[in-house]
Structures are given as structure tokens and as C-alpha cells.
Design a protein around this motif. Structure first.
Motif, short mmCIF file in Angstrom:
data_model
loop_
_atom_site.label_atom_id
_atom_site.label_comp_id
_atom_site.label_asym_id
_atom_site.label_seq_id
_atom_site.Cartn_x
_atom_site.Cartn_y
_atom_site.Cartn_z
N ASP A 225 64.55 6.63 -13.08
CA ASP A 225 65.19 5.34 -13.38
C ASP A 225 66.39 5.09 -12.46
OD1 ASP A 225 63.35 4.94 -15.41
OD2 ASP A 225 64.70 5.64 -17.00
N ILE A 226 67.16 6.14 -12.23
CA ILE A 226 68.31 6.01 -11.32
C ILE A 226 67.83 5.66 -9.91
CG2 ILE A 226 70.12 7.34 -10.13
CD1 ILE A 226 70.81 8.60 -12.79
N VAL A 227 66.77 6.32 -9.47
CA VAL A 227 66.23 6.05 -8.14
C VAL A 227 65.79 4.59 -8.04
CG1 VAL A 227 64.31 6.54 -6.56
CG2 VAL A 227 65.56 8.42 -7.64
N GLU A 228 65.10 4.09 -9.06
CA GLU A 228 64.65 2.70 -9.06
C GLU A 228 65.82 1.72 -9.05
OE1 GLU A 228 61.79 1.89 -12.14
OE2 GLU A 228 60.56 3.60 -11.53
N LEU A 229 66.88 2.05 -9.77
CA LEU A 229 68.04 1.17 -9.84
C LEU A 229 68.89 1.22 -8.56
CD1 LEU A 229 69.20 1.91 -13.49
CD2 LEU A 229 68.30 -0.26 -12.65
N CYS A 230 69.00 2.39 -7.96
CA CYS A 230 69.92 2.58 -6.83
C CYS A 230 69.29 2.36 -5.46
CB CYS A 230 70.50 3.99 -6.87
SG CYS A 230 71.51 4.30 -8.31
N SER A 231 67.99 2.58 -5.35
CA SER A 231 67.35 2.51 -4.03
C SER A 231 67.56 1.19 -3.29
CB SER A 231 65.86 2.81 -4.15
OG SER A 231 65.66 4.15 -4.48
N PRO A 232 67.46 0.04 -3.95
CA PRO A 232 67.68 -1.21 -3.20
C PRO A 232 69.07 -1.31 -2.57
CG PRO A 232 66.59 -1.67 -5.28
CD PRO A 232 67.00 -0.23 -5.32
N MET A 233 70.09 -0.90 -3.30
CA MET A 233 71.44 -0.95 -2.75
C MET A 233 71.62 0.04 -1.61
SD MET A 233 75.02 -0.41 -4.70
CE MET A 233 76.54 -0.87 -3.94
N VAL A 234 71.09 1.26 -1.79
CA VAL A 234 71.18 2.28 -0.76
C VAL A 234 70.46 1.80 0.50
CG1 VAL A 234 70.50 4.64 -0.12
CG2 VAL A 234 71.47 4.20 -2.38
N PHE A 235 69.28 1.22 0.33
CA PHE A 235 68.53 0.70 1.47
C PHE A 235 69.31 -0.41 2.17
CE2 PHE A 235 65.67 -2.30 3.50
CZ PHE A 235 64.97 -1.45 4.36
N SER A 236 69.88 -1.31 1.40
CA SER A 236 70.63 -2.42 1.96
C SER A 236 71.79 -1.92 2.83
CB SER A 236 71.16 -3.30 0.83
OG SER A 236 71.98 -4.32 1.32
N ILE A 237 72.54 -0.98 2.31
CA ILE A 237 73.67 -0.43 3.07
C ILE A 237 73.15 0.29 4.32
CG2 ILE A 237 75.51 1.31 3.04
CD1 ILE A 237 75.83 0.64 0.01
N ALA A 238 72.15 1.14 4.14
CA ALA A 238 71.62 1.92 5.26
C ALA A 238 71.05 1.03 6.34
CB ALA A 238 70.57 2.90 4.76
N PHE A 239 70.28 0.03 5.95
CA PHE A 239 69.66 -0.86 6.94
C PHE A 239 70.72 -1.61 7.73
CE2 PHE A 239 67.76 -4.97 8.16
CZ PHE A 239 66.82 -4.49 9.05
N ARG A 240 71.75 -2.05 7.06
CA ARG A 240 72.78 -2.81 7.76
C ARG A 240 73.61 -1.93 8.68
NH1 ARG A 240 72.81 -5.93 2.63
NH2 ARG A 240 72.04 -7.98 3.21
N ILE A 241 73.75 -0.66 8.34
CA ILE A 241 74.53 0.22 9.20
C ILE A 241 73.70 0.72 10.38
CG2 ILE A 241 75.72 2.46 9.34
CD1 ILE A 241 76.74 1.93 6.48
N VAL A 242 72.48 1.18 10.13
CA VAL A 242 71.68 1.76 11.22
C VAL A 242 70.80 0.73 11.93
CG1 VAL A 242 71.69 4.08 10.24
CG2 VAL A 242 69.77 2.56 9.75
N GLY A 243 70.51 -0.40 11.27
CA GLY A 243 69.76 -1.46 11.91
C GLY A 243 68.29 -1.18 12.14
#
Length: 181
Positions: free
Chosen positions: A20-38
Motif C-alpha cells: 500500500d505504501i509503494v502504491e501511495l508513494c511511487s507516483p511522487m517518487v517517480f515525479s521527483i526522480a523524472f524531473r531531476i534526472v530527466g
């Protein structure tokens, strides 16, 4: 964002609640990661690495109230590791998805997705001109809408330094936008 009880259950080893934590947190983690690493593929790798580290280190978290900041700090650290490796290996990546969308667009596909990709590229280009610290502060503050105190916890710098870096990042972004528009 995440209930304290859910985190406590996970700390006691409940793998189902961690899903459940993975499902809730993954979108935010992806958003941050994608914006930083591109890079979408690299961002997905960072999400996986972050979730593994969360699972491994979850029993040691002392304050479940600061879970989001702690998770973001792990994400930012993983991004920095990826950027260092990329710089060391001098990698060049081509975005296959962007080519596929462009191809679809030329053959009559949707413009909306193409515009989103173009906006993401512009943002990625502009933020790539910032220092790494300014980029992280800008993304967390402006895009993820975190308050300065939380950005300070995530980055490990003072609240005053967060505000200063954000000021200079905004100033640089404005300068770049004027130059390129």
C-alpha cells in the motif's frame, strides 16, 4: 498522505501494508526522480531503488510524522547517485517514447501528449542549467509544492539556504526564459 498506523504495521514486517505504501508513494517518487534526472527509464529505476531502501530502513525510522521528507531525501540521494554515474560514464540517452509519440502525432495521433512531452523537455532543459542544489530545491518547492522547512529536511540544508537557492533558481529560470522566448 500516509497513515501513521500503516507505517507502524510495516515497521513490524507486514509486507501487505508495504505494498500500500509503494502504491501511495511511487507516483511522487517517480515525479521527483523524472524531473531531476530527466529520463523515464532511469526514474523508474530510482523508484525501485527508493522502495527497496524504504523497506530496508523502515524499522529504523524514529519519527513517522516525517516519513514523506525521509522518503524524498532517499529519492533525491538516489537521483544524485544516478547523475554522478551518468556524468562518470558520460551517457547519452535517447527517449524512444518521445519518438513514438512524435511518430503517432505525424500519423494523426493526439497533440496533447506531444505538448506534455514538449513541456517536460523545456522544463528539463531549463532546470539542467541550474546547479544540482538549485535544481532539487526548485523541483521540490515549485513543482512538488513542498514548504521550505520540508525541503530543508529533504536536502539537509538550512531553511535560509533553501530560500536563497530557490531565489537564485527562479532568477536563473526567468533569465533563461527571456533568452529563449
Amino acid at each position: 498522505m500516509i497513515e501513521k498506523a500503516l507505517i507502524e504495521e510495516c515497521r513490524n514486517g507486514n509486507l501487505n501494508n508495504f505494498r500500500d505504501i509503494v502504491e501511495l508513494c511511487s507516483p511522487m517518487v517517480f515525479s521527483i526522480a523524472f524531473r531531476i534526472v530527466g529520463d523515464e527509464e532511469e526514474a523508474r529505476d530510482i523508484v525501485q531503488e527508493t522502495m527497496v531502501k524504504l523497506w530496508q530502513k523502515l524499522p529504523g525510522i524514529k519519527d513517522t510524522e516525517k516519513f514523506r521528507s525521509w522518503m524524498c531525501r532517499i529519492t533525491v540521494n538516489n537521483c544524485n547517485d544516478h547523475l554522478r554515474r551518468r556524468k562518470r560514464n558520460n551517457e547519452v540517452r535517447y527517449d524512444d517514447k518521445a519518438w513514438a509519440v512524435l511518430s503517432d502525432h505525424l500519423s494523426g495521433g493526439g497533440i496533447t501528449e506531444l505538448e506534455n512531452i514538449e513541456n517536460a523537455r523545456i522544463l528539463n532543459f531549463l532546470t539542467s542549467k541550474l546547479s544540482n542544489r538549485q535544481k532539487v530545491v526548485f523541483i521540490l518547492s515549485e513543482i512538488e509544492e513542498m514548504p521550505a522547512t520540508e525541503v530543508a529536511r529533504v536536502t539537509g540544508i538550512s531553511r535560509t539556504a533553501v530560500k536563497a537557492n530557490l531565489y537564485y533558481a527562479r532568477k536563473k529560470m526567468e533569465e533563461l526564459l527571456r533568452k529563449y522566448l
